[in-house]
Design an enzyme around this catalytic site. Sequence first.
Site, PDB file in Angstrom:
ATOM      1  N   TYR A 145       1.932  14.490   4.481  1.00  0.00           N
ATOM      2  CA  TYR A 145       2.821  13.857   5.442  1.00  0.00           C
ATOM      3  C   TYR A 145       3.979  13.220   4.692  1.00  0.00           C
ATOM      4  O   TYR A 145       3.765  12.534   3.692  1.00  0.00           O
ATOM      5  CB  TYR A 145       2.064  12.789   6.239  1.00  0.00           C
ATOM      6  CG  TYR A 145       2.910  12.006   7.212  1.00  0.00           C
ATOM      7  CD1 TYR A 145       3.467  12.628   8.331  1.00  0.00           C
ATOM      8  CD2 TYR A 145       3.141  10.649   7.036  1.00  0.00           C
ATOM      9  CE1 TYR A 145       4.239  11.906   9.237  1.00  0.00           C
ATOM     10  CE2 TYR A 145       3.910   9.915   7.942  1.00  0.00           C
ATOM     11  CZ  TYR A 145       4.455  10.551   9.039  1.00  0.00           C
ATOM     12  OH  TYR A 145       5.216   9.834   9.935  1.00  0.00           O
ATOM     13  N   ASP A 240       6.412  12.658  -3.423  1.00  0.00           N
ATOM     14  CA  ASP A 240       6.439  11.633  -2.382  1.00  0.00           C
ATOM     15  C   ASP A 240       5.376  10.601  -2.746  1.00  0.00           C
ATOM     16  O   ASP A 240       4.186  10.807  -2.503  1.00  0.00           O
ATOM     17  CB  ASP A 240       6.171  12.267  -1.013  1.00  0.00           C
ATOM     18  CG  ASP A 240       6.143  11.222   0.097  1.00  0.00           C
ATOM     19  OD1 ASP A 240       6.201  10.015  -0.218  1.00  0.00           O
ATOM     20  OD2 ASP A 240       6.058  11.628   1.272  1.00  0.00           O
ATOM     21  N   LYS A 268       6.536   1.540   1.531  1.00  0.00           N
ATOM     22  CA  LYS A 268       5.313   0.735   1.627  1.00  0.00           C
ATOM     23  C   LYS A 268       5.254  -0.433   0.628  1.00  0.00           C
ATOM     24  O   LYS A 268       5.948  -1.412   0.841  1.00  0.00           O
ATOM     25  CB  LYS A 268       4.100   1.661   1.565  1.00  0.00           C
ATOM     26  CG  LYS A 268       4.146   2.611   2.781  1.00  0.00           C
ATOM     27  CD  LYS A 268       2.921   3.414   3.071  1.00  0.00           C
ATOM     28  CE  LYS A 268       3.101   4.101   4.422  1.00  0.00           C
ATOM     29  NZ  LYS A 268       2.783   5.517   4.470  1.00  0.00           N
TER      30      LYS A 268
HETATM   31  C1  LIG Z   1       3.862   6.484   5.176  1.00  0.00           C
HETATM   32  C2  LIG Z   1       4.363   7.659   4.465  1.00  0.00           C
HETATM   33  C3  LIG Z   1       5.650   8.168   4.689  1.00  0.00           C
HETATM   34  C4  LIG Z   1       6.549   7.639   5.766  1.00  0.00           C
HETATM   35  O1  LIG Z   1       6.940   6.324   5.538  1.00  0.00           O
HETATM   36  P1  LIG Z   1       7.488   5.473   6.794  1.00  0.00           P
HETATM   37  O2  LIG Z   1       7.913   4.182   6.168  1.00  0.00           O
HETATM   38  O3  LIG Z   1       6.339   5.349   7.739  1.00  0.00           O
HETATM   39  O4  LIG Z   1       8.617   6.224   7.380  1.00  0.00           O
HETATM   40  C5  LIG Z   1       6.090   9.210   3.917  1.00  0.00           C
HETATM   41  N1  LIG Z   1       5.302   9.756   2.979  1.00  0.00           N
HETATM   42  C6  LIG Z   1       4.072   9.301   2.730  1.00  0.00           C
HETATM   43  C7  LIG Z   1       3.249   9.921   1.646  1.00  0.00           C
HETATM   44  C8  LIG Z   1       3.546   8.252   3.477  1.00  0.00           C
HETATM   45  O5  LIG Z   1       2.296   7.843   3.258  1.00  0.00           O
END
Ligand SMILES: *Cc1c(COP(=O)(O)O)cnc(C)c1O
Length: 428
Positions: A145, A240, A268
């Site tokens: 994701y 990511d 995060k």
């Molecule tokens: C949470 C998450 C996102 C998206 O971040 P948001 O701040 O919710 O837009 C993207 N990549 C990974 C791996 C994530 O865990």
Amino acid sequence: MKPSTRSKALFADALKYIPGGVNSPVRAFRGVGGEPFFVDRALGARVWDVDGNELLDYVGTWGPAILGHAYPKIVQAIQRTAEQGTSFGIPNPLEVRMAELIWRSVPSMQKVRMCNSGTEATMSAIRLARGFTGRDKIIKFEGCYHGHVDSLLVKAGSGALTLGQPDSAGIPVAFSNETVVLPFNDLDAVRRAFAAHPGGIAAIILEPVPANAGLYLPRSGYLEGLREITEADGAVLIFDEVMTGFRLGMGGAQGKFAITPDLSCFGKIIGGGLPVGAFGGRADIMDCLAPLGPVYQAGTLSGNPLAMAAGLAALEELGQGEWYPKLEARGAQLEEGMRQAAERAGVPATFNRIGSMFCGYFTEGPVWSLADAMRSDRDRFAKYFHGMLAEGIYLAPSQFEAGFISAAHTAEDIEATVAAAAGVMKRL
Ligand SMILES: *Cc1c(COP(=O)(O)O)cnc(C)c1O
């Protein structure tokens, strides 16, 4: 547990004014049934709902709360900064300190740009990779994701997992056509994709440790293989690390596995609980961004002083203390306890963990990919989730989410969690 009278009333109101009653879909408890509780406040490893129930929290606001909720140094930093103004829209010194701190912690981040969410970070990194290479196609992996970016919302794990393909309506087929989706942990599939699109692939984007379809690890040699393939082809390798950044150590997953990606995305933890994102990497690629280069990217609130202050307080604290060994010890304790509990209860289960991230699947396992994760018994997970909640333990309301331990979780908290799980699993 006290009856959830207030939560129920709030949810009924929320349903009138907010689609599904929530501002992010997984919060609606569709993955486990029932209705969400509303949080009144949080401190350390605990949250209290509006009906006065105290819950031991393994969601940690989906990752950011690595030091525990309302960590005093973060709260003070926000308060002090807010008194000077909450947004300027022109450069402020905290942005420079943040960039330097990220650069110091993660050597591949030669240059970094701040934004406001993980989604913005991945969206911008993809655009930048395309602008830099002059190519259009992107490779992503099943179960990874990367936020709700149009072209990345294909087989995207967690919230989107129960839907078809592409994972969301409203995305033109022409967009998802530019996205090649491959199974994780299969290097041959990647080699075949590069052979099928010679000179056409702008980037591979991945979660180096996929944590949005539960949690599974890269096989030995897999990340190295992706690095070799992209380097040979001239495609951009994007890690990511929105979840793993500053979670698996100050250097993130790339530090842990000793791989140098071209670009990385963060979010995060680096916001200390405030909305934030960041992307960065090789200087020659980053310098393609406006105002230096032709790839446009911007944000009214990017580098926001409150988010920078909160993030800096979190990262400076993480960089000082012996937090990561402590988190590893708690993680190991939980893993050991949960494995034994499942075995004693005779419940087929697989417990995946790295550092303070974990996921228990109700399947014999092993789980190395989305296909493996899908074998988990989701009805059993729903019963387990509600059983644990009744014991005062809050897990993510979906089989396809990772759990998070914070530095505020004590050995006694973990022990109590394992004891509760042992009881709940016997009744599954
Ligand atoms: C949470 C998450 C996102 C998206 O971040 P948001 O701040 O919710 O837009 C993207 N990549 C990974 C791996 C994530 O865990």
